[in-house]
Structure formats: structure tokens, C-alpha cells
Write an enzyme that holds these catalytic residues in place. Structure first.
Site, PDB file in Angstrom:
ATOM      1  N   ASP A   1       0.843  -1.201   0.000  1.00 52.22           N
ATOM      2  CA  ASP A   1       0.000   0.000   0.000  1.00 52.22           C
ATOM      3  C   ASP A   1       0.880   1.254   0.000  1.00 52.22           C
ATOM      4  O   ASP A   1       0.371   2.382  -0.094  1.00 52.22           O
ATOM      5  CB  ASP A   1      -1.013  -0.013   1.158  1.00 52.22           C
ATOM      6  CG  ASP A   1      -0.352  -0.104   2.521  1.00 52.22           C
ATOM      7  OD1 ASP A   1       0.889  -0.153   2.587  1.00 52.22           O
ATOM      8  OD2 ASP A   1      -1.095  -0.127   3.530  1.00 52.22           O
TER       9      ASP A   1
ATOM     10  N   ASP B   1      -1.042  -6.060  -0.214  1.00 48.55           N
ATOM     11  CA  ASP B   1      -1.474  -5.459   1.050  1.00 48.55           C
ATOM     12  C   ASP B   1      -2.982  -5.288   1.094  1.00 48.55           C
ATOM     13  O   ASP B   1      -3.580  -4.818   0.107  1.00 48.55           O
ATOM     14  CB  ASP B   1      -0.862  -4.053   1.189  1.00 48.55           C
ATOM     15  CG  ASP B   1       0.333  -4.031   2.122  1.00 48.55           C
ATOM     16  OD1 ASP B   1       0.380  -4.845   3.061  1.00 48.55           O
ATOM     17  OD2 ASP B   1       1.224  -3.186   1.900  1.00 48.55           O
TER      18      ASP B   1
ATOM     19  N   LYS C   1      -1.066  -9.408   2.663  1.00 48.52           N
ATOM     20  CA  LYS C   1      -0.346  -8.939   3.852  1.00 48.52           C
ATOM     21  C   LYS C   1      -1.282  -8.024   4.627  1.00 48.52           C
ATOM     22  O   LYS C   1      -2.031  -7.262   4.019  1.00 48.52           O
ATOM     23  CB  LYS C   1       0.927  -8.177   3.469  1.00 48.52           C
ATOM     24  CG  LYS C   1       1.667  -7.585   4.690  1.00 48.52           C
ATOM     25  CD  LYS C   1       3.075  -7.180   4.375  1.00 48.52           C
ATOM     26  CE  LYS C   1       3.233  -5.817   3.768  1.00 48.52           C
ATOM     27  NZ  LYS C   1       2.717  -4.699   4.598  1.00 48.52           N
TER      28      LYS C   1
ATOM     29  N   GLU D   1      -1.490  -5.495   8.323  1.00 41.22           N
ATOM     30  CA  GLU D   1      -0.753  -4.876   9.414  1.00 41.22           C
ATOM     31  C   GLU D   1      -1.372  -5.282  10.742  1.00 41.22           C
ATOM     32  O   GLU D   1      -2.570  -5.113  10.942  1.00 41.22           O
ATOM     33  CB  GLU D   1      -0.756  -3.346   9.262  1.00 41.22           C
ATOM     34  CG  GLU D   1       0.047  -2.903   8.061  1.00 41.22           C
ATOM     35  CD  GLU D   1       0.214  -1.402   7.953  1.00 41.22           C
ATOM     36  OE1 GLU D   1      -0.170  -0.668   8.878  1.00 41.22           O
ATOM     37  OE2 GLU D   1       0.749  -0.967   6.913  1.00 41.22           O
TER      38      GLU D   1
ATOM     39  N   GLU E   1       8.939  -4.008  10.991  1.00 36.54           N
ATOM     40  CA  GLU E   1       9.321  -2.674  10.494  1.00 36.54           C
ATOM     41  C   GLU E   1       9.780  -1.768  11.637  1.00 36.54           C
ATOM     42  O   GLU E   1       9.094  -1.617  12.651  1.00 36.54           O
ATOM     43  CB  GLU E   1       8.134  -2.022   9.748  1.00 36.54           C
ATOM     44  CG  GLU E   1       8.487  -0.637   9.233  1.00 36.54           C
ATOM     45  CD  GLU E   1       7.628  -0.123   8.083  1.00 36.54           C
ATOM     46  OE1 GLU E   1       6.794  -0.879   7.552  1.00 36.54           O
ATOM     47  OE2 GLU E   1       7.821   1.049   7.713  1.00 36.54           O
TER      48      GLU E   1
HETATM   49  O1  KIV Z   1       3.610  -1.083   1.681  1.00 35.19           O
HETATM   50  C1  KIV Z   1       4.773  -1.484   1.658  1.00 35.19           C
HETATM   51  O2  KIV Z   1       5.496  -1.269   0.684  1.00 35.19           O
HETATM   52  C2  KIV Z   1       5.249  -2.237   2.811  1.00 35.19           C
HETATM   53  C3  KIV Z   1       6.666  -2.594   2.938  1.00 35.19           C
HETATM   54  C4  KIV Z   1       7.724  -1.807   2.439  1.00 35.19           C
HETATM   55  C5  KIV Z   1       6.994  -3.514   4.023  1.00 35.19           C
HETATM   56  O3  KIV Z   1       4.482  -2.566   3.651  1.00 35.19           O
END
Ligand code: KIV
Length: 269
Positions: free
Chosen positions: A52, A91, A121, A123, A186
Site C-alpha cells: 500500500d 497489502d 499482507k 498490518e 518494520e
Molecule cells: O507497503 C509497503 O510497501 C510495505 C513494505 C515496504 C513492508 O508494507
């Protein structure tokens, strides 16, 4: 109709487990379109993230919050159209995974169905354990993301290093126990990230989390020196492409103005 395509082994969650077992360090990068997806796939990375972060890198927003699910899907489709080897991870954008398991499941399923990506992915760690377990139960591979969670930047009070060691370990452990196949760490001090990496059974992928993580991830445009403005301490630019782009465009402009371009080689007689 010919469906012939060069066939490659596509990275799976089992390959991620093997990387951890064999202590093989690995790299992930971000891609938001076909050009970069194809370039990164040529580099044989195990996985590519449609992050994202595209809200900032592509859309010019100040943070990752504005990007929508449909926009993530649009960009992920550009990437999956060309990527043959790497696992493509997408994401779930804000507030996707904070809206309950059913809603997160619908969003993750929409991502997988419409983009043909292989994983999502999200968070969060301990507070998202139920959501992670729900998605995994539905057969959706989940990469978790703990430490600095950019979608919560306003609540965290900025892009700050996260130092609550016990909580971070609880988050990573909860994500692993809920069935996540990997976890992004992170902005975490190296000793905490190292301890997490030794204690959790799934691969840790660091971004600003020191050298002891199992893998490392960066935003491609940061790695290549394409990003303008202040770059975070954890980025090492391996190229300075921004300067090269500006220089090439300026030289083109000058050559056109001085009638050097197009020359005989670029002209049809
Ligand atoms: O959104 C993203 O690019 C990320 C990473 C760089 C870990 O979450």
C-alpha cells in the site's frame, strides 16, 4: 487456442518455510505495475509485494491511508499479469483488517479472485490474530506486519522506531500461532528483531529491523534512488536513477532545441 507459456516454479508458503529452516537469507521488493513486476521477476526474488506504499510512491499521498481496495486490485493485476516465478503478496489497505474477520475475509478473497495473487499482507500482530486465523482457515496465505505499522501512523505519533520488545514479540508470536507464513518487522531495534527471529518459527522480513532478520524488504524506488526528499535511515540506495532520469530528459530537450535530434540515424529518408 494455445495456452503455452514458459513454466517456472512459483514460490509457495512451503518455500518460505524452507528458507527459514535452511537459514537462507532472502530479499523482497515492491512492484506496482507490469514494468517493475517483470524486472523484479527476472531477478528471481522469492516474492514481490504490491504494497500500500503505492499510495505514496505512485499516487503522491502523504501516507498509505488513502489507497482503496479497488486501487490495490488494479495495481496488483498489472503485476500478476507478468510475474511468473515470485509469489505476489498484496497489502490489504486501511482499514481492511480492522473491520472484523468476515469483512477482512471478503476483502482478501476479492484480492485473490480478481488479481490472481497468491497471498495477502495485513498490518497487525496479536490484535489481528483472529483475523489472520480466519483467513488462513479459508486457505488464504497471510503475511503479517508488526512494529511500525504505517496504516496506524496517526496513532503511533509518526514513523518512529518501535521499542516495546515484549509486545513486539507477543505480536510476532501471535501472528505465527494464528497461521501467518511470514512476518514483516518494520523499524525495530536489531536486538529485538533478532530475538523475534530466533523465537518465531516463520521467516521474519525486516525493513529497518537490522541484519538478523531472515529476509529484507525495501521499496524498490528507494533501493534504486528514484525517490525524492528525505529517505529513511534504513534505506541503502544501490543506484541513483533519479539523477540519471533527469539528466537524460534534459539532454533530450537540449538536443531537440539545438536540432541535434532526430539525426540521420533516427530519420526515415
Ligand atoms: O507497503 C509497503 O510497501 C510495505 C513494505 C515496504 C513492508 O508494507
Amino acid at each position: 487456442m494455445s495456452t503455452q507459456r514458459e513454466s517456472f516454479h512459483r514460490t509457495t508458503v512451503r518455500d518460505f518455510a524452507r528458507l527459514k529452516q535452511s537459514r537462507t537469507k532472502f530479499v523482497m521488493l515492491t512492484a506496482y505495475d507490469a514494468l517493475w513486476g517483470q524486472l523484479l521477476d527476472e531477478c528471481e526474488l522469492p516474492a514481490i509485494l504490491v504494497g500500500d506504499s503505492l499510495a505514496m510512491v505512485v499516487q503522491g499521498h502523504e501516507n498509505t491511508i488513502p489507497v482503496t481496495l479497488d486501487e490495490m486490485i488494479y495495481h496488483a493485476r498489472l503485476v500478476t499479469r507478468v510475474v511468473r516465478r515470485a509469489m505476489v503478496v498484496v497489502d490489504i489497505p486501511f482499514p481492511g483488517c480492522f473491520t472484523g474477520t468476515d469483512s477482512a475475509l471478503k476483502q482478501a478473497a476479492k484480492i485473490l479472485k480478481q488479481t490472481k495473487a497468491q497471498a495477502v499482507k495485513l498490518e497487525g500482530g496479536a490484535e489481528q490474530a483472529e483475523v489472520i486465523a480466519g483467513l488462513v482457515k479459508a486457505g488464504i496465505p497471510v503475511m503479517a506486519h508488526v512494529g511500525l505499522r504505517p496504516q496506524s501512523v496517526h496513532q503511533l505519533g509518526g514513523y518512529l522506531v518501535q521499542r516495546a520488545g515484549d509486545q513486539l514479540l507477543r505480536d510476532a508470536t501471535a501472528a505465527a500461532d494464528a497461521g501467518a507464513f511470514a512476518v514483516v518487522l518494520e523499524c525495530i531495534p536489531r536486538d529485538i528483531a533478532g530475538a523475534i527471529t530466533r523465537q518465531v518459527a516463520i521467516p521474519t522480513i525486516g525493513i529497518g529491523a537490522g541484519p538478523e532478520c531472515d529476509g529484507q524488504i525495501l521499496v524498490t524506488q528507494d533501493l534504486l534512488g528514484l525517490t525524492s526528499g528525505r529517505i529513511p535511515k534504513f534505506v541503502r540506495p544501490y543506484a541513483q536513477l533519479r539523477g540519471q532520469v533527469v539528466d537524460a530528459v534534459r539532454r533530450f530537450q537540449q538536443d531537440v532545441q539545438s536540432a541535434e535530434f532526430p539525426g540521420p540515424e533516427e530519420t526515415f529518408e
